[in-house]
Design a protein around this motif. Structure first.
Motif, PDB file in Angstrom:
ATOM      1  N   UNK A 155       0.894  -1.186   0.408  1.00 17.75           N
ATOM      2  CA  UNK A 155       0.166   0.038   0.147  1.00 17.75           C
ATOM      3  C   UNK A 155       0.678   1.098   0.115  1.00 17.75           C
ATOM      4  N   UNK A 156       1.432   1.279   0.569  1.00 16.78           N
ATOM      5  CA  UNK A 156       2.276   2.447   1.157  1.00 16.78           C
ATOM      6  C   UNK A 156       3.339   2.717   0.350  1.00 16.78           C
ATOM      7  N   UNK A 157       4.378   1.940  -0.805  1.00 16.80           N
ATOM      8  CA  UNK A 157       4.805   2.397  -1.627  1.00 16.80           C
ATOM      9  C   UNK A 157       3.584   2.460  -3.366  1.00 16.80           C
ATOM     10  N   UNK A 158       2.616   2.008  -3.170  1.00 17.72           N
ATOM     11  CA  UNK A 158       1.882   2.320  -4.336  1.00 17.72           C
ATOM     12  C   UNK A 158       1.841   3.604  -3.947  1.00 17.72           C
ATOM     13  N   UNK A 159       1.462   4.408  -3.086  1.00 23.98           N
ATOM     14  CA  UNK A 159       0.760   5.694  -2.263  1.00 23.98           C
ATOM     15  C   UNK A 159       1.906   6.454  -3.052  1.00 23.98           C
ATOM     16  N   UNK A 160       3.183   6.285  -3.233  1.00 25.52           N
ATOM     17  CA  UNK A 160       4.212   7.398  -3.309  1.00 25.52           C
ATOM     18  C   UNK A 160       5.042   6.895  -4.465  1.00 25.52           C
ATOM     19  N   UNK A 161       5.299   6.010  -4.850  1.00 31.02           N
ATOM     20  CA  UNK A 161       5.575   5.794  -6.615  1.00 31.02           C
ATOM     21  C   UNK A 161       4.163   5.630  -7.268  1.00 31.02           C
ATOM     22  N   UNK A 162       2.898   5.629  -7.448  1.00 32.17           N
ATOM     23  CA  UNK A 162       1.594   5.891  -7.621  1.00 32.17           C
ATOM     24  C   UNK A 162       1.359   7.263  -7.638  1.00 32.17           C
ATOM     25  N   UNK A 163       2.330   8.573  -6.582  1.00 34.29           N
ATOM     26  CA  UNK A 163       2.751  10.010  -6.830  1.00 34.29           C
ATOM     27  C   UNK A 163       2.970  10.297  -7.930  1.00 34.29           C
ATOM     28  N   UNK A 164       4.344   9.798  -7.839  1.00 35.83           N
ATOM     29  CA  UNK A 164       5.536  10.323  -9.257  1.00 35.83           C
ATOM     30  C   UNK A 164       5.133   9.538 -10.322  1.00 35.83           C
ATOM     31  N   UNK A 165       4.705   8.854 -10.362  1.00 32.84           N
ATOM     32  CA  UNK A 165       3.724   8.232 -11.961  1.00 32.84           C
ATOM     33  C   UNK A 165       2.788   9.036 -12.233  1.00 32.84           C
ATOM     34  N   UNK A 166       2.105   9.759 -11.497  1.00 29.54           N
ATOM     35  CA  UNK A 166       0.845  10.852 -12.332  1.00 29.54           C
ATOM     36  C   UNK A 166       1.340  11.878 -12.298  1.00 29.54           C
ATOM     37  N   UNK A 167       2.491  12.883 -11.221  1.00 26.50           N
ATOM     38  CA  UNK A 167       3.011  13.432 -11.832  1.00 26.50           C
ATOM     39  C   UNK A 167       4.134  13.543 -12.572  1.00 26.50           C
ATOM     40  N   UNK A 168       4.272  13.117 -13.360  1.00 23.10           N
ATOM     41  CA  UNK A 168       5.315  12.259 -14.672  1.00 23.10           C
ATOM     42  C   UNK A 168       4.103  12.422 -15.520  1.00 23.10           C
ATOM     43  N   UNK A 169       3.560  11.773 -15.798  1.00 26.11           N
ATOM     44  CA  UNK A 169       2.153  12.565 -17.108  1.00 26.11           C
ATOM     45  C   UNK A 169       1.551  12.955 -17.501  1.00 26.11           C
ATOM     46  N   UNK A 170       1.028  14.365 -15.480  1.00 25.74           N
ATOM     47  CA  UNK A 170       0.506  15.062 -15.986  1.00 25.74           C
ATOM     48  C   UNK A 170       2.200  16.426 -17.075  1.00 25.74           C
ATOM     49  N   UNK A 171       3.422  16.001 -16.452  1.00 26.93           N
ATOM     50  CA  UNK A 171       4.521  17.129 -16.546  1.00 26.93           C
ATOM     51  C   UNK A 171       4.497  16.948 -18.282  1.00 26.93           C
ATOM     52  N   UNK A 172       4.771  15.117 -18.343  1.00 29.34           N
ATOM     53  CA  UNK A 172       4.587  14.768 -20.253  1.00 29.34           C
ATOM     54  C   UNK A 172       3.377  15.883 -20.631  1.00 29.34           C
ATOM     55  N   UNK A 173       2.276  15.083 -20.681  1.00 29.02           N
ATOM     56  CA  UNK A 173       0.796  15.739 -20.958  1.00 29.02           C
ATOM     57  C   UNK A 173       0.637  17.500 -21.207  1.00 29.02           C
ATOM     58  N   UNK A 174       1.131  18.112 -20.307  1.00 29.67           N
ATOM     59  CA  UNK A 174       1.057  19.856 -20.256  1.00 29.67           C
ATOM     60  C   UNK A 174       2.461  20.895 -20.450  1.00 29.67           C
ATOM     61  N   UNK A 175       3.395  20.238 -19.696  1.00 31.32           N
ATOM     62  CA  UNK A 175       4.641  20.735 -19.643  1.00 31.32           C
ATOM     63  C   UNK A 175       5.992  20.447 -21.132  1.00 31.32           C
ATOM     64  N   UNK A 176       6.058  19.670 -21.174  1.00 28.44           N
ATOM     65  CA  UNK A 176       7.096  18.877 -21.284  1.00 28.44           C
ATOM     66  C   UNK A 176       7.600  19.637 -23.383  1.00 28.44           C
ATOM     67  N   UNK A 177       8.533  19.564 -23.651  1.00 30.12           N
ATOM     68  CA  UNK A 177       8.639  19.972 -24.987  1.00 30.12           C
ATOM     69  C   UNK A 177       8.569  18.760 -25.981  1.00 30.12           C
ATOM     70  N   UNK A 178       8.171  18.138 -25.195  1.00 33.98           N
ATOM     71  CA  UNK A 178       7.911  16.091 -26.567  1.00 33.98           C
ATOM     72  C   UNK A 178       5.929  16.802 -25.998  1.00 33.98           C
ATOM     73  N   UNK A 179       5.916  17.539 -26.115  1.00 29.70           N
ATOM     74  CA  UNK A 179       4.410  18.197 -25.684  1.00 29.70           C
ATOM     75  C   UNK A 179       4.058  18.951 -27.391  1.00 29.70           C
ATOM     76  N   UNK A 180       5.383  20.277 -27.164  1.00 29.40           N
ATOM     77  CA  UNK A 180       5.678  21.293 -27.946  1.00 29.40           C
ATOM     78  C   UNK A 180       5.253  20.699 -29.815  1.00 29.40           C
ATOM     79  N   UNK A 181       5.917  20.135 -29.344  1.00 31.22           N
ATOM     80  CA  UNK A 181       6.772  19.328 -30.687  1.00 31.22           C
ATOM     81  C   UNK A 181       5.153  17.944 -31.615  1.00 31.22           C
ATOM     82  N   UNK A 182       4.737  18.107 -30.734  1.00 34.73           N
ATOM     83  CA  UNK A 182       3.954  16.968 -31.360  1.00 34.73           C
ATOM     84  C   UNK A 182       1.898  17.848 -31.530  1.00 34.73           C
ATOM     85  N   UNK A 183       2.196  19.695 -31.332  1.00 37.26           N
ATOM     86  CA  UNK A 183       0.650  19.905 -30.792  1.00 37.26           C
ATOM     87  C   UNK A 183       0.984  20.614 -32.734  1.00 37.26           C
TER      88      UNK A 183
END
Length: 183
Positions: A155-183
């Motif tokens: 349960x507790x590794x799921x919380x910390x690593x799950x949050x990191x995964x969500x932060x990564x996905x939010x970053x890639x979908x909103x702010x990374x240069x990769x997102x800007x190139x695909x748009x």
């Protein structure tokens, strides 16, 4: 081979950047651990700080909590109402998780200011959630010691690593240069 490298240039760049940043930060962290003064802050400053902040948080929740250096291991013993419930070891201080987070964000960097602010905010969030995680885990271990394996290992590794995964996905979908190139 050259055609594949050209075709997958962004993937290769991501992997090399991620691995380089991860290696450099992990090496720096290892040097920090090797040269930290355990006599003042046992076992090291960050682990000691996380243990003390977890203790303060538990006290705020109304639990009589104490943190004492472990006699036999480089860790801090967390006591709730006089009962030894957990050890706070170097792996509990969230630094390794923050290094993993930083490596990914830098590998998918966006504008400098946005990247820097996201790294700062994400690192503070990961650190803070980790302190809450330790406090909640300690309460769980105090009240339900027979659930130690599922609480600590699932349960507790799921919380910390799950949050990191969500932060990564939010970053890639909103702010990374990769997102800007695909748009």
């Amino acid at each position: 081979m050259k055609a594949l490298l050209i075709k997958y240039k962004s993937v290769v760049k991501f992997i090399l950047t991620f691995l380089t940043v991860y290696f450099v930060l992990t090496l720096a962290y290892k040097f920090y651990l090797d040269f930290s003064d355990g006599s003042k802050y046992y076992p090291d400053y960050m682990t000691n700080l996380v243990a003390k902040q977890s203790e303060s948080l538990l006290d705020t929740f109304g639990y009589d909590t104490a943190i004492v250096p472990h006699e036999d291991q480089p860790s801090m013993k967390l006591m709730v109402k006089g009962k030894y419930v957990a050890r706070v070891v170097e792996g509990c201080n969230s630094i390794s998780v923050i290094i993993l987070f930083l490596s990914f964000i830098i590998a998918f960097a966006g504008k400098f200011k946005t990247t820097f602010m996201y790294i700062l905010a994400g690192s503070v969030l990961i650190y803070s959630v980790n302190v809450f995680r330790i406090a909640i885990l300690s309460i769980g271990l105090y009240n339900y010691p027979w659930r130690k394996a599922i609480l600590h290992n699932a349960i507790f590794p799921l919380i910390i690593y799950g949050m990191v995964f969500l932060l990564w996905m939010f970053w890639v979908s909103r702010f990374s240069k990769l997102k800007k190139k695909d748009a």
